[in-house]
Write an enzyme that holds these catalytic residues in place. Structure first.
Site, short mmCIF file in Angstrom:
data_model
loop_
_atom_site.label_atom_id
_atom_site.label_comp_id
_atom_site.label_asym_id
_atom_site.label_seq_id
_atom_site.Cartn_x
_atom_site.Cartn_y
_atom_site.Cartn_z
N VAL A 31 0.84 -1.21 0.00
CA VAL A 31 0.00 0.00 0.00
C VAL A 31 0.87 1.25 0.00
CG1 VAL A 31 -1.51 1.38 1.49
CG2 VAL A 31 -2.09 -1.00 1.00
N ILE A 127 -10.76 -3.59 18.84
CA ILE A 127 -11.41 -4.90 19.02
C ILE A 127 -12.19 -5.27 17.75
CG2 ILE A 127 -13.09 -6.23 20.37
CD1 ILE A 127 -12.77 -4.18 22.61
N LYS A 196 -22.37 3.78 19.52
CA LYS A 196 -21.74 2.47 19.27
C LYS A 196 -22.74 1.32 19.48
CE LYS A 196 -17.13 4.20 20.39
NZ LYS A 196 -16.21 4.50 21.51
N1 HSE Z 1 -13.84 8.81 22.64
C1 HSE Z 1 -13.90 7.44 22.27
C2 HSE Z 1 -13.65 6.59 23.50
C3 HSE Z 1 -12.87 7.15 21.22
O1 HSE Z 1 -13.18 7.14 24.51
O2 HSE Z 1 -13.95 5.40 23.50
C4 HSE Z 1 -13.01 5.81 20.57
O3 HSE Z 1 -14.24 5.69 19.92
#
Ligand code: HSE
Length: 350
Positions: A31, A127, A196
């Site tokens: 790359v 992860i 998330k």
């Molecule tokens: N601010 C986020 C955390 C960064 O502390 O997990 C990673 O997504």
């Protein structure tokens, strides 16, 4: 030689350069970072001469096959990702805000253009969690996804407990270490964890679930050193946990600080580490653990996606729309609470 471009050369974008430079395995060792799009200049950096402010130069260069979006925000980052996919380029990102808000559209555009939109690094830093849920758990019925998904708040809770630091002091260290969001309110108020768990539960339950549809989001701003000490007396720690679990044909999704018993795996998650537990009706519980934030761990996940995009081993996954009443929120009747000696109630995680 495989040409790529990095949009945004900050903590994660810079880490992508580091990981690619160290990688001796093909195809990543082939790359070439041909362009860096950033408003800043990096005169001392070994590839500082590749910096451009002109996105069209990247989009019109047919030799660029992967665009890495590590800009942050959901404005320009979205616009450039969309344009790159339409130009027939694979897009790889760590940007959960764009994935949450525009993932559905971007996945559809990727599929239309025969390229991929991949975002492993958007949840859980280093992860691997999105690809396993998309692939390894495919045959199973996932009944619960739960996790410590924010490194900053976990770092803060750990240091409030072990060193008696105030929330503000611990936050300042987390910011120095590059864990916190540009606006740390998103970490502290649980919004980052909510984004998330929206992404993870959407993949797990095969629906587009937006962060805005999560009915209960509570961060750690109300957690005091006294609460942590009283929790310790009960043999517990306090952790910010995001949970999405099936309840019949619906899903309860929430983010809140929980008491976690010292015997639980989640009580051992310290510093900026994250953990994600996935429960399938066939496989039972599987737990993923690792560094949830920071330059190199997050970049490692981005580079894994670059590899999968180049080698053609990944496909863009599209999902179903989420029915309006699919998500149910906090339900004090159905959840287990524990009251601390100071009268404050916390959910209990098991
Ligand atoms: N601010 C986020 C955390 C960064 O502390 O997990 C990673 O997504």
């Amino acid at each position: 030689m495989i040409n790529i471009a990095i949009l945004g050369f900050g903590t994660v974008g810079g880490g992508v350069y580091e990981v690619i430079s160290r990688c001796k395995k093909k195809p990543l060792s082939d790359v070439n970072i041909k362009y860096i799009l950033d408003l800043r200049s990096f005169p001392e950096h070994p590839i500082g001469d590749r910096v451009t402010q002109d996105i069209d130069k990247i989009l019109s260069d047919d030799s660029v096959s992967v665009v890495v979006e590590t800009m942050g925000g959901d404005g320009v980052a979205y616009k450039f990702s969309l344009a790159a996919l339409k130009a027939g380029k694979n897009v790889v990102t760590s940007n959960k805000a764009v994935v949450d808000k525009f993932g559905k559209e971007l996945e559809a555009v990727a599929a239309e253009n025969g390229v991929v939109y991949l975002y492993e690094a958007s949840v859980g830093g280093g992860i691997p969690i999105i690809a396993p849920i998309n692939n390894c758990f495919k045959a199973d019925d996932i009944t619960r996804v739960a996790g410590i998904l924010n490194g900053t708040t976990n770092y803060i809770l750990t240091h409030m407990q072990s060193e008696g630091k105030s929330l503000e002091e611990a936050l300042a260290s987390a910011q120095k270490l590059g864990y916190a969001e540009a606006d740390p309110h998103a970490d502290l108020a649980g919004l980052d964890s909510a984004r998330k768990i929206a992404i993870l539960s959407g993949i797990a339950f095969d629906k587009y679930i937006s962060f805005e549809s999560i009915p209960y989001v509570e961060g750690i701003e109300g957690v005091t050193s006294e609460d942590i000490a009283l929790a310790e007396q009960l043999g517990c720690v306090i952790r910010l946990i995001a949970v999405a679990e099936k309840v019949g044909d619906k899903a309860r999704i929430l983010v809140a600080p929980h008491l976690v018993g010292n015997g639980s795996l989640f009580s051992a998650i310290r510093e900026a580490f994250n953990a994600v537990s996935v429960t399938g009706s066939a496989v039972g519980e599987v737990v993923f653990y690792g560094q949830g934030a920071g330059s190199l761990p997050t970049a490692a996940a981005v580079c894994g996606d670059i590899e999968r995009a180049i080698s053609g081993s990944a496909k863009t996954v599209t999902r179903n729309d989420c029915e309006p009443d699919f998500i149910i929120g906090a339900d004090p009747e159905a959840e287990r609470f524990i009251t601390l000696a100071n009268g404050k109630k916390y959910r209990y995680f098991e």
